[in-house]
Write a protein that holds these residues in place. Structure first.
Motif, PDB file in Angstrom:
ATOM      1  N   LEU A 169       0.822  -1.211   0.000  1.00 17.33           N
ATOM      2  CA  LEU A 169       0.000   0.000   0.000  1.00 17.33           C
ATOM      3  C   LEU A 169       0.854   1.259   0.000  1.00 17.33           C
ATOM      4  O   LEU A 169       0.445   2.299  -0.520  1.00 17.33           O
ATOM      5  N   LEU A 190      -6.251   6.369  -0.443  1.00 12.92           N
ATOM      6  CA  LEU A 190      -5.101   5.539  -0.070  1.00 12.92           C
ATOM      7  C   LEU A 190      -3.775   6.248  -0.327  1.00 12.92           C
ATOM      8  O   LEU A 190      -2.716   5.636  -0.227  1.00 12.92           O
ATOM      9  N   ASP A 306      -3.149  -8.561  -0.078  1.00 12.87           N
ATOM     10  CA  ASP A 306      -3.177  -7.533   0.966  1.00 12.87           C
ATOM     11  C   ASP A 306      -3.588  -6.181   0.399  1.00 12.87           C
ATOM     12  O   ASP A 306      -4.390  -5.447   1.004  1.00 12.87           O
ATOM     13  N   LYS A 309      -7.355  -6.361  -0.567  1.00  9.84           N
ATOM     14  CA  LYS A 309      -8.262  -6.341   0.587  1.00  9.84           C
ATOM     15  C   LYS A 309      -8.462  -4.928   1.097  1.00  9.84           C
ATOM     16  O   LYS A 309      -9.581  -4.523   1.441  1.00  9.84           O
ATOM     17  N   GLU A 310      -7.389  -4.156   1.159  1.00  8.28           N
ATOM     18  CA  GLU A 310      -7.511  -2.791   1.655  1.00  8.28           C
ATOM     19  C   GLU A 310      -8.244  -1.915   0.641  1.00  8.28           C
ATOM     20  O   GLU A 310      -9.059  -1.061   1.033  1.00  8.28           O
ATOM     21  N   ARG A 313     -11.851  -2.693   1.126  1.00  7.94           N
ATOM     22  CA  ARG A 313     -12.414  -2.085   2.332  1.00  7.94           C
ATOM     23  C   ARG A 313     -12.711  -0.605   2.104  1.00  7.94           C
ATOM     24  O   ARG A 313     -13.806  -0.114   2.437  1.00  7.94           O
ATOM     25  N   VAL A 314     -11.747   0.105   1.535  1.00  9.80           N
ATOM     26  CA  VAL A 314     -11.932   1.533   1.292  1.00  9.80           C
ATOM     27  C   VAL A 314     -13.014   1.764   0.241  1.00  9.80           C
ATOM     28  O   VAL A 314     -13.768   2.741   0.310  1.00  9.80           O
TER      29      VAL A 314
END
Length: 366
Positions: A169, A190, A306, A309-310, A313-314
């Motif tokens: 990220l 992000l 990973d 997934k983030e 979510r966002v």
């Protein structure tokens, strides 16, 4: 009755059409009417640009020339991001574009093109045609004097072209990327710096370093644009556009001035082009990807779980917040999310399960 006689019978007098449209007097002669279509695409651009030309031909031929469509590529009559306003005001009768290009009118328009982790092409067709989506779209676009409908789809898109690897990220922070719609807002949250550019401006921006990365469509279109000459890291999947729908929009006054038979012809032409364009993308992308990887040495990369997934979510937070603050968005959002839940459950035991089985290394022999 012969087809030509039938078509002539259902086309009203030119004077009636002109009066009903509310537009400046179009080219009408001997019961013929010219419709101006403004597009968001470069002239003859594979996929969308050619699709607009093909739609114009379908309509012109199906009406025996009684409705003749003249296509204006991006910038020929109006700039690409101003086609909605041109049709809304009556400067042109039709546009060919993508609804997520006008969130300034209403963020709800995003749902009729693409939202992050949203519907696939088949699922979106199902929602629009059978799940109440078209009715919601009609209600929304009518506020802007427009009647819109599906006219094409890319299928699942690629994640984009990057001039550096995206492993974590942290790699998104400070990234300057061309990405429109809600996908751009998700990456902005992000840490990326995002903007929307029309297709014709992307390559020079990437070449000059004004942007570090861009998404566009997929291998077939991206190869035509030559992004591989500048950026070598090509990421997938396109979380932001899992099945991007394109639209044809009509000036509402013009639409209401067409006869029922003409409206049916226009709807049928759009539906046929919607299927045809998706089939063409699916037919062309595989070979284009091989060319990019084998001949141009593009480095194909998959976003890590990973990172995805983030982003997921966002994405959920972003879309929910949008719905909470806008009545139009919430109405569309509620319908879309309910349909997505049912579609996802069915996909898990139908297409997803089949794809998993097909990937068990069973091969046909030639």
């Amino acid at each position: 009755m012969k087809r030509r006689e039938f078509i002539k019978g259902v086309v009203p007098a030119a004077a009636g059409l002109a009066a009903a449209s509310g537009l400046a007097a179009p080219a009408i002669a001997q019961n013929k009417r010219e419709l101006k279509m403004v597009t968001a695409w470069p002239k003859n651009f594979p996929g969308m640009g050619v699709g607009a030309e093909r739609l114009a031909k379908r309509i012109t031929e199906a009406t025996d020339g009684q409705l003749s469509v003249r296509v204006f590529a991006a910038g020929e009559l109006v700039p690409p991001f101003e086609i909605f306003d041109a049709v809304s005001s009556g400067t042109a009768e039709m546009y060919h574009g993508a609804e997520y290009y006008w969130p300034g009118k209403s963020p709800a328009f995003n749902f009729f093109s693409a939202v992050p982790f949203g519907l696939t092409a088949a699922e979106n067709n199902a929602w629009i045609y059978h799940g109440g989506g078209q009715e919601l779209w009609d209600e929304l676009s009518a506020k802007f004097n427009v009647k819109a409908m599906l006219v094409g789809n890319t299928g699942v898109q690629m994640g984009g072209w990057f001039n550096r690897e995206i492993n974590t990220l942290e790699d998104l922070k400070g990234l300057k990327m061309r990405i429109p719609g809600l996908g751009g807002e998700v990456l902005r949250r992000l840490g990326a710096s995002t903007l929307s550019l029309p297709g014709g401006e992307i390559y020079p921006a990437l070449q000059s370093g004004a942007i570090d990365a861009t998404e566009w469509v997929g291998p077939w279109n991206d190869l035509a644009f030559g992004f591989h000459k500048i950026a070598k890291f090509y990421y997938y999947p396109g979380f932001h556009e899992p099945g991007t729908s394109f639209s044809v929009g009509f000036n509402k006054g013009a639409w209401e001035g067409f006869t029922p038979a003409q409206r049916q012809i226009l709807q049928n032409a759009a539906a046929a082009e919607n299927d045809y364009m998706l089939a063409e993308f699916n037919a062309r992308n595989g070979a284009a990807l091989k060319t990019l990887v084998n001949e141009h040495k593009v480095q194909l990369r998959k976003f890590s779980d990973d990172v995805m997934k983030e982003i997921g979510r966002v994405s959920g937070e972003t879309i929910a917040e949008l719905a909470a603050g806008n009545e139009d968005v919430k109405k569309v959002y509620d319908s879309f999310i309910d349909f997505r839940a049912n579609a996802k459950e069915w996909a898990n035991i139908s297409e997803n399960a089949y794809f998993d089985s097909r990937n068990l290394d069973y091969k046909y022999t030639k």
